[in-house]
Scaffold this active site. Structure first.
Site, short mmCIF file in Angstrom:
data_model
loop_
_atom_site.label_atom_id
_atom_site.label_comp_id
_atom_site.label_asym_id
_atom_site.label_seq_id
_atom_site.Cartn_x
_atom_site.Cartn_y
_atom_site.Cartn_z
N ARG A 1 70.81 41.94 30.14
CA ARG A 1 70.55 40.61 29.58
C ARG A 1 69.62 40.54 28.38
O ARG A 1 69.92 39.87 27.40
CB ARG A 1 70.08 39.62 30.67
CG ARG A 1 71.14 39.39 31.73
CD ARG A 1 70.56 38.93 33.01
NE ARG A 1 69.63 39.93 33.52
CZ ARG A 1 68.85 39.77 34.58
NH1 ARG A 1 68.86 38.63 35.22
NH2 ARG A 1 68.06 40.73 35.00
N GLU B 1 99.38 53.61 30.42
CA GLU B 1 100.59 53.58 31.23
C GLU B 1 101.71 52.82 30.53
O GLU B 1 102.78 52.59 31.11
CB GLU B 1 100.31 52.90 32.59
CG GLU B 1 99.28 53.60 33.47
CD GLU B 1 97.86 53.12 33.21
OE1 GLU B 1 97.62 52.44 32.18
OE2 GLU B 1 96.98 53.43 34.02
N GLN C 1 92.91 49.74 30.02
CA GLN C 1 92.60 50.95 30.80
C GLN C 1 93.44 50.97 32.10
O GLN C 1 94.44 50.28 32.18
CB GLN C 1 91.10 51.03 31.14
CG GLN C 1 90.20 51.33 29.96
CD GLN C 1 89.82 50.10 29.16
OE1 GLN C 1 89.45 49.08 29.71
NE2 GLN C 1 89.92 50.18 27.86
N GLY D 1 100.95 47.89 27.17
CA GLY D 1 101.21 47.11 25.96
C GLY D 1 102.69 46.80 25.81
O GLY D 1 103.07 45.66 25.51
N ALA E 1 90.58 50.39 24.25
CA ALA E 1 92.00 50.31 24.60
C ALA E 1 92.85 50.52 23.36
O ALA E 1 92.45 50.14 22.25
CB ALA E 1 92.30 48.95 25.20
N GLY E 2 94.00 51.11 23.55
CA GLY E 2 94.95 51.26 22.45
C GLY E 2 96.34 51.12 23.00
O GLY E 2 96.75 51.85 23.89
N ASP F 1 111.94 58.75 30.79
CA ASP F 1 112.73 59.62 29.92
C ASP F 1 112.01 60.92 29.57
O ASP F 1 112.66 61.94 29.29
CB ASP F 1 113.09 58.88 28.62
CG ASP F 1 111.84 58.34 27.92
OD1 ASP F 1 111.12 57.53 28.54
OD2 ASP F 1 111.56 58.75 26.78
N VAL G 1 112.63 53.52 29.73
CA VAL G 1 113.29 54.78 29.36
C VAL G 1 113.14 55.09 27.88
O VAL G 1 113.88 55.90 27.34
CB VAL G 1 114.78 54.76 29.77
CG1 VAL G 1 114.92 54.75 31.29
CG2 VAL G 1 115.50 53.55 29.17
N GLY G 2 112.20 54.44 27.23
CA GLY G 2 111.95 54.69 25.81
C GLY G 2 110.95 53.67 25.32
O GLY G 2 110.70 52.66 25.98
#
Ligand code: GDP
Ligand code: IMO
Ligand code: MG
Length: 704
Positions: free
Chosen positions: A144, A14, A228, A17, A39-40, A337, A418-419
């Site tokens: 465990r 979303e 995530q 970052g 995650a990226g 955008d 917006v970018g």
């Protein structure tokens, strides 16, 4: 302490970052508390593009600590590669990063198990994991017996443990995939490899729970970075097509070790549309040219796996669910955008499942599979919005779209992106964007309230000899020379301001003891607002602390506090404490202490002229009635008597930047002393010399 959380409300990506990077500078610590290298996050700063996976996106901000807590599963090789990549681009990772010794470590068998399980799904459709070993590592954590935490790598039995686990894993994997060419894990080799990683990571490894609990008590501001999205939450997402951690707001406390009560603001992040990578139902998916258009414009390809992301309309039903689940206060709508070229845009407001309209997010994946989205169509805006920086400058269509999203989700929108660049952001929430903190905290400074020396209130025979009627009734002081004093002592300038507070207290108490009617202190002129950001932040911090710490002294001494000057630039939290003190002391009858903050002769005149002109324009004021008395009522000092004695410290012979109206008729007394060294004796001397000036009293003491 204040904690702000950034939580993804869809299926990940979303643009959390970007948001974390943007808000990091308002915080002291950024915390990553769940997930792993699945995650990226892509962060764009001017011409630079950074791809982050395990390291919090706060890492790019100097002075901010980034913390990877025990809720994360960590592949040491991956994080070292990430560290090296950032270090080679001059990011001071090693000064800014801490990693918990409680993180669970990902080993080669986890990756192998991930591949085998994902290729042989029990329920038919594969999850389409990122193959980073995330699920199997969390499985071992909960199970465990075969789990190894980062702290274990530094223990004597590490080699023995890894060798025995490698044996077990070799056998179980052979059983799982039924292959004739089973993978063998060489415990000794893996031990050697991981020992090298452990050695490199050692300086960063610590007990982050203890660190964060201290940070909480030190009143630091903490930003929690979710990985995530909430629909991938292991317990509350679209199970089994989820990741293996609590990626919704419910995971913050468990993963970080910080009690939920310290979380004071939750920002929910959503794209202006939806995407999903990997398997699982996706009711608003657009498997057509519109989906491809969004993919092209939004560059919707996975940061980690480079897989094309599935694209679809905004699902308001789903986001309403995850916003409620995550305790979201406000929304950040990202990538708006990307929709700019579409003539029409749909929003999913409900589902139809087996012919029935449903507005609650289904708990079972089979129901979600059957969900047919009920769509509402809004007109597009079809114009470029990437240069827009204020909500009111967005095209009407874009605003209408956002308003509708906000209404359907049931939360206000405070941020719109917006970018990809940091700059391409509309921030609507102002101060309230970030979790409020009880006390303003300045990074890199000694934040303690300055210790007060005992009052040196000596009786002064010269002062005692001056008849009371020759004493000034109103003393004003231009407090100058804090920075100069500090420089002379070889201290940072802000230390001079800290020390200056001790003079404020000494002079105020002495004026109160001497029954001086009013003391005006010119503390911060509007010129001060041009000082470096850190200095200004520290001045605000001192002001807030003064208002809190001095309340009881003010009340004990029956002092009435007033503040004059422009309020506009003073932070909300500082104003709050200021107003509290003013209100509390309003009924006091002793010395009136008037603090001039953000004052400047010209600003005051401009403000007064504007207010007078407005009154004339509205017919409330007749131009003929404007006289000296009336104008004085429009100045900051309305209702206060003019100062008799104006003291100026630090030896400057110029009068600049203060309330001209107020000091017009004052006697001026200049001393070389800097403000931090101005105490009772100097005050006494000024009063005595003032009293000796005949002109002031129109030759009162001499013959007529
Ligand atoms: P995260 O996993 O939630 O941090 O999100 P990702 O970084 O994986 O994906 C978001 C992508 O969108 C990144 O490539 C960002 O650079 C990009 N991005 C962020 N905000 C905007 C935006 O407002 N407009 C556009 N066009 N791209 C954006
Ligand atoms: P960020 O933080 C999008 C998806 C995978 C897969 C499922 C399970 O960048 O938003 P896993 O490897 O976690 O066992 O995979 O979850 N997934 C993500 N999708 N963004 C992510 O992270 C994701 N992390 C995992 O594609 O469908
Ligand atoms: Mg991502």
């Amino acid at each position: 302490m204040a904690g702000t959380c950034i939580i993804g409300l869809q299926w990940g990506d979303e643009a959390k970052g970007k948001l974390v990077d943007l808000l990091a500078k308002e915080h002291d610590v950024v915390v990553r508390y769940q997930g792993g290298a699945n995650a990226g996050h892509t962060v764009v700063v001017g011409d630079e593009k950074y791809k982050l996976s395990l390291i919090p996106s706060g890492i790019l901000t100097p002075g901010v600590k980034s913390v990877v807590t025990g809720g994360v599963v960590l592949n040491p090789k991956t994080i070292l590669e990430e560290i090296d990549g950032l270090t080679s681009r001059a990011v001071a990772v090693e000064e800014r990063l801490l990693i918990s010794d409680r993180t669970h470590v990902i080993f080669p068998w986890h990756m192998a198990e991930d591949a085998v399980m994902d290729a042989n799904p029990a329920g038919g459709e594969s999850i389409g994991t990122t193959q980073r070993g995330i699920g199997p590592c969390y499985q071992d954590k909960v199970g465990r017996s075969y789990a190894i935490r980062l702290g274990d790598l530094y223990r004597d039995d590490f080699r023995q443990r890894i060798e025995s686990i490698a044996d077990v894993k070799t056998r179980t994997l052979a059983g799982m995939n039924g292959r004739t060419d089973p993978i063998t894990f060489d415990g000794a080799a893996i031990h050697q490899e991981y020992q090298a990683y452990a050695a490199r990571l050692k300086p960063l490894v610590c007990d982050t729970t203890a660190y964060l609990l201290d940070a909480v008590e030190d009143d630091k501001r903490i930003l929690f970075e979710g990985a995530q999205g909430a629909l991938l939450d292991i317990d509350h997402g679209t199970f089994p097509f989820v990741t293996s951690s609590n990626s919704s707001g419910v995971g913050v406390s468990g993963g970080s070790g910080i009690p939920g009560r310290w979380i004071t603001k939750v920002l929910g992040v959503a794209k202006a549309y939806s995407t999903r990578v990997g398997g699982g139902p996706f009711p608003t998916e657009l498997d057509n040219e519109i989906g491809q258009h969004i993919r092209d414009l939004g560059n919707e390809y996975g940061t980690v796996t480079n897989r094309p992301r599935r694209c679809g309309w905004f699902d308001a039903l789903a986001v309403r669910y995850t916003a409620r689940l995550s305790g979201v206060d406000a929304l950040a709508v990202m990538l708006l955008d990307v929709l700019s070229e579409l003539p029409q845009i749909n929003i999913c407001t409900a589902y139809e499942i087996d012919g029935k309209r449903v507005t609650n997010f289904p708990s079972h994946v089979d129901d979600l599979r059957k969900a047919v989205p009920v769509l509402e169509t809004l007109p597009g805006w079809q114009q470029d919005i990437t240069g827009v920086r204020r909500m009111k400058d967005l095209p009407t269509g874009a605003r209408a779209y956002l308003d509708r999203l906000s209404e359907l989700v049931g939360r206000p929108i405070e941020i719109v992106s917006v970018g990809p660049d940091r700059e391409q952001t509309i921030l609507e929430g102002g101060e309230s964007l970030f979790a409020p903190r009880t006390k303003h905290f300045v990074r890199g400074a000694n934040n303690d309230y300055p210790p007060m020396s005992e009052s040196s209130a000596s009786t002064s025979p010269e002062l005692d000899a001056v008849p009371r009627e020759r004493w000034p009734r109103h003393i004003a002081v231009i407090m100058d020379g804090n920075g100069r004093w500090a420089e002379r002592q070889g201290l940072p300038r802000i230390e001079g301001h800290r020390r200056g507070v001790t003079s404020v207290r000494a002079v105020t108490e002495e004026c109160s003891r001497l029954n001086i009617e009013q003391l005006t202190l010119y503390c911060l002129s509007s010129e001060n607002w041009k000082r470096p950001a850190l200095e200004l932040e520290f001045l605000m911090h001192l002001l807030e602390q003064y208002m809190i710490e001095e309340r009881s002294t003010i009340m004990d001494n029956n002092i009435r506090v007033a503040v004059i000057g422009r309020r506009d630039d003073i932070p909300e939290g500082v104003l709050r404490e200021m107003d509290k003190t003013i209100e509390l002391s309003a009924a006091n009858t002793g010395t009136r202490l008037c603090l001039a903050i953000n004052y400047g002769g010209r600003a005051e005149l401009v403000d007064a002229v504007q207010r007078i002109a407005t009154a004339v324009q509205s017919g409330q004021l007749n131009v003929e009635k404007i006289d000296e008395q009336l104008i004085s009522n429009y100045m900051y000092t309305a209702g206060m008597r003019d100062p008799d004695l104006l003291i100026r410290t630090a030896g400057e012979m110029r009068i600049s930047n203060f309330l001209l109206w107020q000091i017009s008729y004052a006697e001026i007394w200049v001393t070389d002393r800097c403000w931090p060294e101005f105490r009772e004796p100097e005050l006494h001397q000024a009063i005595v010399e003032y009293a000796g000036r005949d002109r002031r009293f129109g030759g009162l003491s001499g013959p007529a």
